[in-house]
Write an enzyme that holds these catalytic residues in place. Structure first.
Site, PDB file in Angstrom:
ATOM      1  N   ASP A 165     -80.580 -57.364   8.370  1.00 59.59           N
ATOM      2  CA  ASP A 165     -80.885 -55.536   7.704  1.00 59.59           C
ATOM      3  C   ASP A 165     -79.199 -54.789   7.277  1.00 59.59           C
ATOM      4  O   ASP A 165     -79.243 -54.494   7.243  1.00 59.59           O
ATOM      5  CB  ASP A 165     -81.500 -55.024   8.009  1.00 59.59           C
ATOM      6  N   ASP A 191     -89.241 -58.128   2.109  1.00 60.85           N
ATOM      7  CA  ASP A 191     -88.062 -56.968   2.135  1.00 60.85           C
ATOM      8  C   ASP A 191     -86.575 -57.308   2.221  1.00 60.85           C
ATOM      9  O   ASP A 191     -85.655 -56.464   1.279  1.00 60.85           O
ATOM     10  CB  ASP A 191     -87.635 -56.334   3.758  1.00 60.85           C
TER      11      ASP A 191
HETATM   12  N1  GLY Z   1     -88.542 -53.952   5.348  1.00 60.11           N
HETATM   13  C1  GLY Z   1     -89.206 -52.986   6.983  1.00 60.11           C
HETATM   14  C2  GLY Z   1     -90.321 -52.062   6.538  1.00 60.11           C
HETATM   15  O1  GLY Z   1     -90.304 -52.011   5.370  1.00 60.11           O
HETATM   16  O2  GLY Z   1     -90.719 -51.551   7.445  1.00 60.11           O
END
Ligand code: GLY
Length: 405
Positions: free
Chosen positions: A116, A183
């Site tokens: 992330d 994601d």
């Molecule tokens: N990237 C984590 C979510 O969308 O909850």
């Protein structure tokens, strides 16, 4: 010609059904932005009073604001929202607040324990660099891309999302070797910017490899995607297609679909490759034509949960989707472009209505209500979320730019 059609459509979104939008296009969008500015201003006042860079992300079970550390995947969204408010208002006070919050998360640039770092640094430093070219931001961006690149697995051709080396972690217990979540597409924008800033094409090539593998392996024929694909490190063979946050392995988790749409739209913008544009359009069609998309176009947290309609919406998914559709309408040269914009306008109209937009001074100073973070874990269910606000403000800004062109 295309611009005029899009602009005419744009007028429609800003007409009266919304609480904040009242009379005409520019003044209605300004009112919505003014509201967001005042609401976020209450939060920055609280931060100033606390004399420390509190980074708001959501509400806890007691209904109080919960704050995150720089290493949390959500830490870039509040600083990024402040940068957008600076961009929207031109007021240097916002830039000052944005710089303060952005600097407070700089240590995340060396984060290599999860994927992330792209979300964190690009939303904060990336926007700051674009708007202010502040000293040192470029180096932070390139360092963050270097950190993300450490997670690239050449045998599989992907950036690994989560670690599995701790046998007690829930990811290891799932039996995964190299899990990639949809994601992760959102982390790739950092890599393109790092190549532009450093001249090193390694980052660009990693982003393209990851996006190609994801396109090949993470989607179903109808354009929906799995949340998690687990790869063999040695040769990239697909080991599992599953979910973590969705209702079921075969379901369509709403925010995951929104990340996919945004990710491939961004890929089309950055590379000009038609395959990515077609993928974004395929995802858009899946979402826009989905029979379980509610009338107000704000999805339930998962399109396949049997609890629909007695379950929660995810306003964050609608905000991400609206922002992506607005960009898609500007990239796509086909007759479908106007439909993407019209759909995003409908979503923004809903989000700007009293159902989703907070009343001034309520909602613990978040802008939007009714998002869902992780339903199955009972975590962040029907709450405000910092990333819902970030993509909502981004979408408003994208619309404003179209009006002003
Ligand atoms: N990237 C984590 C979510 O969308 O909850």
């Amino acid at each position: 010609m295309k611009k005029n059609i899009l602009k005419t459509l744009l007028l429609a979104v800003l007409l009266p059904t919304a609480s904040v939008a009242q009379s005409d296009d520019a003044s209605s969008i300004s009112k919505t932005i003014d509201f967001a500015t005042k609401q976020v201003g209450l939060e920055t006042a609280a931060i100033q009073k606390a004399k420390k860079p509190l980074n708001p992300v959501t509400l806890n079970k007691k209904g109080e604001v919960s704050y995150c550390s720089p290493y949390d995947w959500r830490s870039g969204f509040f600083p990024g929202t402040l940068w957008y408010l600076y961009e929207l208002t031109g007021d240097e006070q916002w830039a000052k607040q944005a710089e303060y919050m952005t600097t407070s998360i700089e240590s995340a640039k060396t984060l290599t324990s999860h994927h992330d770092v792209g979300f964190i640094i690009n939303c904060s430093f990336g926007n700051g660099l674009r708007l202010k070219n502040a000293k040192g931001y470029k180096d932070v961006m390139v360092q963050a891309a270097k950190s993300l690149a450490t997670r690239f697995r050449p045998g599989a051709g992907v950036i690994q999302s989560w670690n599995v080396n701790n046998p007690n972690s829930w990811q290891a217990k799932r039996g995964w070797e190299c899990p990639v979540i949809i994601d992760n597409m959102m982390n790739l924008e950092l890599m393109f910017k790092a190549t532009q800033l450093s001249g090193d094409s390694t980052y660009y090539r990693i982003a393209v490899s990851h996006a190609d593998q994801t396109l090949k392996n993470q989607f179903r024929p109808d354009g929906s995607c799995y949340h998690v694909v687990d790869y063999a490190l040695r040769d990239g063979a697909v080991r599992h297609k599953q979910t973590a946050q969705g209702y079921a392995d075969e379901s369509a988790w709403a925010r995951g679909q929104a990340w996919a749409l945004y990710g491939y739209t961004m890929m089309a913008r950055e590379t000009g490759d038609d395959a990515y544009l077609q993928q974004a359009k395929h995802i858009a069609l899946f979402l826009m034509n989905h029979p379980r998309m509610p009338e107000d176009k704000v999805p339930y947290w998962d399109f396949d949960t049997p609890d629909i309609p007695n379950t929660t919406r995810d306003a964050s998914a609608a905000a991400i989707m609206a922002s992506a559709l607005i960009e898609l309408s500007q990239i796509d040269q086909s007759s479908e472009a106007a439909g993407y914009l019209a759909y995003a306008e409908d979503q923004l109209r809903s989000l700007s209505s009293p159902e989703y937009l907070a009343e001034a001074g309520t909602n613990c100073n978040f802008v939007l209500k009714h998002s869902t973070g992780y339903f199955k874990a009972g975590s962040e269910v029907d709450v405000p979320l910092s990333y819902a606000d970030y993509y909502y403000v981004e979408a408003l800004m994208r619309l404003k730019k179209i009006i002003e062109e």
